[in-house]
Design a protein around this motif. Structure first.
Motif, PDB file in Angstrom:
ATOM      1  N   UNK B   7      14.575 -16.252   2.060  1.00  0.00           N
ATOM      2  CA  UNK B   7      14.752 -14.813   1.905  1.00  0.00           C
ATOM      3  C   UNK B   7      15.702 -14.485   0.759  1.00  0.00           C
ATOM      4  N   UNK B  11      15.302 -12.316  -2.634  1.00  0.00           N
ATOM      5  CA  UNK B  11      16.094 -11.108  -2.811  1.00  0.00           C
ATOM      6  C   UNK B  11      17.523 -11.362  -2.338  1.00  0.00           C
ATOM      7  N   UNK B 151       1.138  -6.835 -13.389  1.00  0.00           N
ATOM      8  CA  UNK B 151       2.040  -6.414 -12.330  1.00  0.00           C
ATOM      9  C   UNK B 151       1.280  -5.893 -11.113  1.00  0.00           C
ATOM     10  N   UNK B 152       1.845  -6.143  -9.964  1.00  0.00           N
ATOM     11  CA  UNK B 152       1.165  -5.749  -8.744  1.00  0.00           C
ATOM     12  C   UNK B 152       1.173  -4.236  -8.591  1.00  0.00           C
ATOM     13  N   UNK B 153       0.003  -3.695  -8.344  1.00  0.00           N
ATOM     14  CA  UNK B 153      -0.045  -2.271  -8.021  1.00  0.00           C
ATOM     15  C   UNK B 153      -0.598  -2.146  -6.612  1.00  0.00           C
ATOM     16  N   UNK B 156      -3.767   0.486  -2.192  1.00  0.00           N
ATOM     17  CA  UNK B 156      -4.257   0.744  -0.841  1.00  0.00           C
ATOM     18  C   UNK B 156      -4.152   2.230  -0.505  1.00  0.00           C
ATOM     19  N   UNK B 157      -4.778   2.595   0.584  1.00  0.00           N
ATOM     20  CA  UNK B 157      -4.611   3.954   1.063  1.00  0.00           C
ATOM     21  C   UNK B 157      -5.681   4.899   0.580  1.00  0.00           C
ATOM     22  N   UNK B 158      -6.733   4.357  -0.054  1.00  0.00           N
ATOM     23  CA  UNK B 158      -7.791   5.223  -0.546  1.00  0.00           C
ATOM     24  C   UNK B 158      -8.757   5.578   0.581  1.00  0.00           C
ATOM     25  N   UNK B 159      -8.580   4.959   1.740  1.00  0.00           N
ATOM     26  CA  UNK B 159      -9.432   5.325   2.876  1.00  0.00           C
ATOM     27  C   UNK B 159      -8.638   5.141   4.165  1.00  0.00           C
ATOM     28  N   UNK B 161      -8.814   2.677   6.001  1.00  0.00           N
ATOM     29  CA  UNK B 161      -8.351   1.316   5.833  1.00  0.00           C
ATOM     30  C   UNK B 161      -7.828   0.641   7.077  1.00  0.00           C
TER      31      UNK B 161
END
Lengths: 389, 162
Positions: B7, B11, B151-153, B156-159, B161
């Motif tokens: 961990x 971070x 880079x990670x984008x 999600x969240x377009x449906x 889901x």
């Protein structure tokens, strides 16, 4: 001019669109929204699985597969189910590969239900069961589960709602949105009622790999006497972070799977070929990915449950899936008011519990399928929101 | 308690209180374990991962391959010890394969680094040859993607889901 209302099937027209949509629309219009609303893993599909898919594309493996899915995949699913849940399904006749778990749910209901058949649906639960049952002419009968029972389905509550028309029990555990899991004694009690009343069970176990207690998940069909009266639905979306591949499967008695295969054959033909090859790799070499993702979710789960409880949103300890389902009753707001005010004032998106059935009123669904940093920031904003109420 | 290390590697800004919640331990247990790791030299420091390319700072970095002749009794250790004394040197690794020491050097400009290699590293006794490879860009460092194209984008969240 066409009168579409007359042309369109009234049963379909009467279906209610899902209540979650509205919050996504609000969130999409805002900047710096922190969302804890989505119901899909944040992990990428493990690279070895993606790589296997690419490799088969390079080889030109892009044709239809058998209707039931690649035999090799069905064999690997069979091995996987035996390895994890000690129940053996025959790859040739008892497993059907579908376009996501949702298709398997749809097929199972359509294969079983006649108009007027009653379908028992525990709620809060995933939003598709009621409309899919209604589309067959089946009659959804809601079983309201409660926080004080850990949102488990009790045998007594089940028995109360059984009539002579009851045919099917939908069994959604580990549960979205509550995070509830069933323990062995609860399962056995439910199985006893199911057997006595000669019911059939559609067990949606899409979150089966995501349980965090000491007891491992028990596949419903593995309970004594349940194999012959259960279709288990599972898939790759949650276990292997493969949502967009659209791949799931059903395992059950050959007679039922056979009828489901006919429907699948006519409506779908076969599930996406590339996804099936990827899934073979996932089944064969993905157990370690499952373990790692579960460990990550488990840490986030502790973070979010601790955070919510310490700010006074009482949260029963979820032991499955990747959702917490805290009560917001202490704020005096309804689920919808809470979510709306939270998103407008602090730009944090969560889903009102009543989107998952009336019994979800007074709760909100909070997904912890996000990074620790993201969750920490969201919790801080929720805390600030509560202070200002 | 090895989870603490994983961990913190991801971070190191996580507080003992947060670690305690994440791992289901008490804050005291976490603090004790961290103190022990520090004492044992397992945890060597807490650094931020900085993408200097996104800043105005003038900065160049190179990977230098050193071929050296090992010394009697001390092997490569003595030369490695001398190399790592230079503040310009970020890291020193003993390698298998075609060369012996991999040295990462940081300077203001490429010519700074070239001069450093010529004047400081090459003359060290036992150094047989050097090869300087300038790092032109970092796509990924410390397990984190640096290049914005990759880079990670979160799409999600377009449906619904679920």
């Amino acid at each position: 001019m066409i009168d579409y209302e007359k042309i369109l099937n009234p049963t379909i027209q009467r279906l209610k669109p899902s209540g979650i949509r509205r919050f996504f629309d609000i969130a999409n219009e805002m900047e710096d929204v922190i969302s804890l609303s989505v119901g899909e893993p944040d992990f990428y599909t493990p690279w070895h699985i993606r790589e296997e898919a690419i490799r088969t594309l390079e080889k030109g493996r892009t044709r239809y597969t058998p209707n039931r899915g690649l035999l090799k995949l069905r064999e690997e699913i069979s091995n996987y189910l035996y390895r994890h849940y000690e129940e053996r399904y025959l790859p040739e006749s008892e497993i059907l590969v579908t376009v996501g778990g949702s298709e398997a749910i749809d097929l199972c209901m359509r294969a079983l239900l006649c108009p007027g058949d009653e379908v028992l649906i525990p709620q809060p639960s995933f939003v598709c069961y009621v409309p899919l049952a209604q589309m067959t002419g089946g009659v959804p009968v809601i079983l309201e589960t409660r926080a004080e029972n850990g949102f488990r389905l009790t045998a007594e509550e089940l028995e109360k709602k059984i009539t002579e028309n009851t045919k099917l029990l939908v069994f959604p555990y580990p549960n979205n949105p509550t995070g509830a899991v069933m323990r062995r004694e609860d399962l056995e009690a439910v199985a006893e009622v199911v057997k006595r009343h000669n019911l059939f069970v559609l067990s949606d176990e899409i979150y089966s790999t995501l349980t965090y207690g000491t007891e491992p998940h028990i596949m419903f069909s593995h309970l004594p006497g349940m194999r012959e009266r259960t279709v288990v639905v599972n898939g790759f979306s949650k276990s292997h972070s493969m949502t967009g591949w659209r791949l799931g499967y059903a395992a059950g008695p050959r007679e039922v799977i056979g009828q489901m295969t006919k429907l699948h054959q006519f409506a779908i033909m076969s599930a996406p070929t590339t996804s099936q090859y990827a899934a073979i790799e996932a089944m064969k070499n993905g157990d370690d990915d499952i373990r790692q993702m579960r460990e990550q979710y488990d840490m986030r789960r502790r973070l979010i449950v601790d955070g919510l409880n310490s700010m006074g949103l009482s949260c029963f300890e979820p032991e499955g899936a990747f959702y917490a389902f805290p009560s917001v009753k202490s704020t005096g707001l309804t689920s919808a008011e809470f979510c709306e005010r939270l998103i407008y004032s602090k730009h944090v998106a969560v889903v009102p519990g009543d989107a998952f059935g009336e019994s979800g009123e007074g709760f909100v669904r909070i997904s912890y399928s996000y990074s620790i940093k993201h969750i920490t920031e969201a919790l801080e904003r929720i805390q600030a929101f509560l202070r200002e109420l | 308690m090895e989870r603490i290390l994983e961990l913190l590697q991801n971070d190191c800004a996580l507080t003992p209180a947060q670690l305690a919640v994440l791992l289901g331990k008490t804050e005291e247990e976490i603090k004790k374990a961290i103190r022990q790791y520090e004492k044992d030299g397992v945890i060597k420091g807490y650094q931020a991962l900085i993408n200097w390319e996104r800043t105005d700072a003038q900065r160049a970095q190179a990977l230098i391959e050193l071929r050296v002749s090992p010394q009697k009794d001390t092997g490569f250790d003595e030369i490695a010890g001398r190399v790592m004394n230079f503040p310009e040197v970020q890291s020193v690794y003993l390698m298998s394969g075609g060369y012996d020491l991999a040295v990462v050097v940081t300077g203001k400009t490429m010519s700074d680094i070239a001069m450093f290699v010529a004047r400081r590293l090459a003359p060290i006794g036992g150094v047989l040859s050097t090869a300087t490879h300038f790092i032109l860009t970092k796509y990924k460092d410390g397990g984190v993607t640096f290049n914005s194209d990759y880079e990670e984008i979160d799409e999600r969240g377009s449906n619904l889901g679920d």
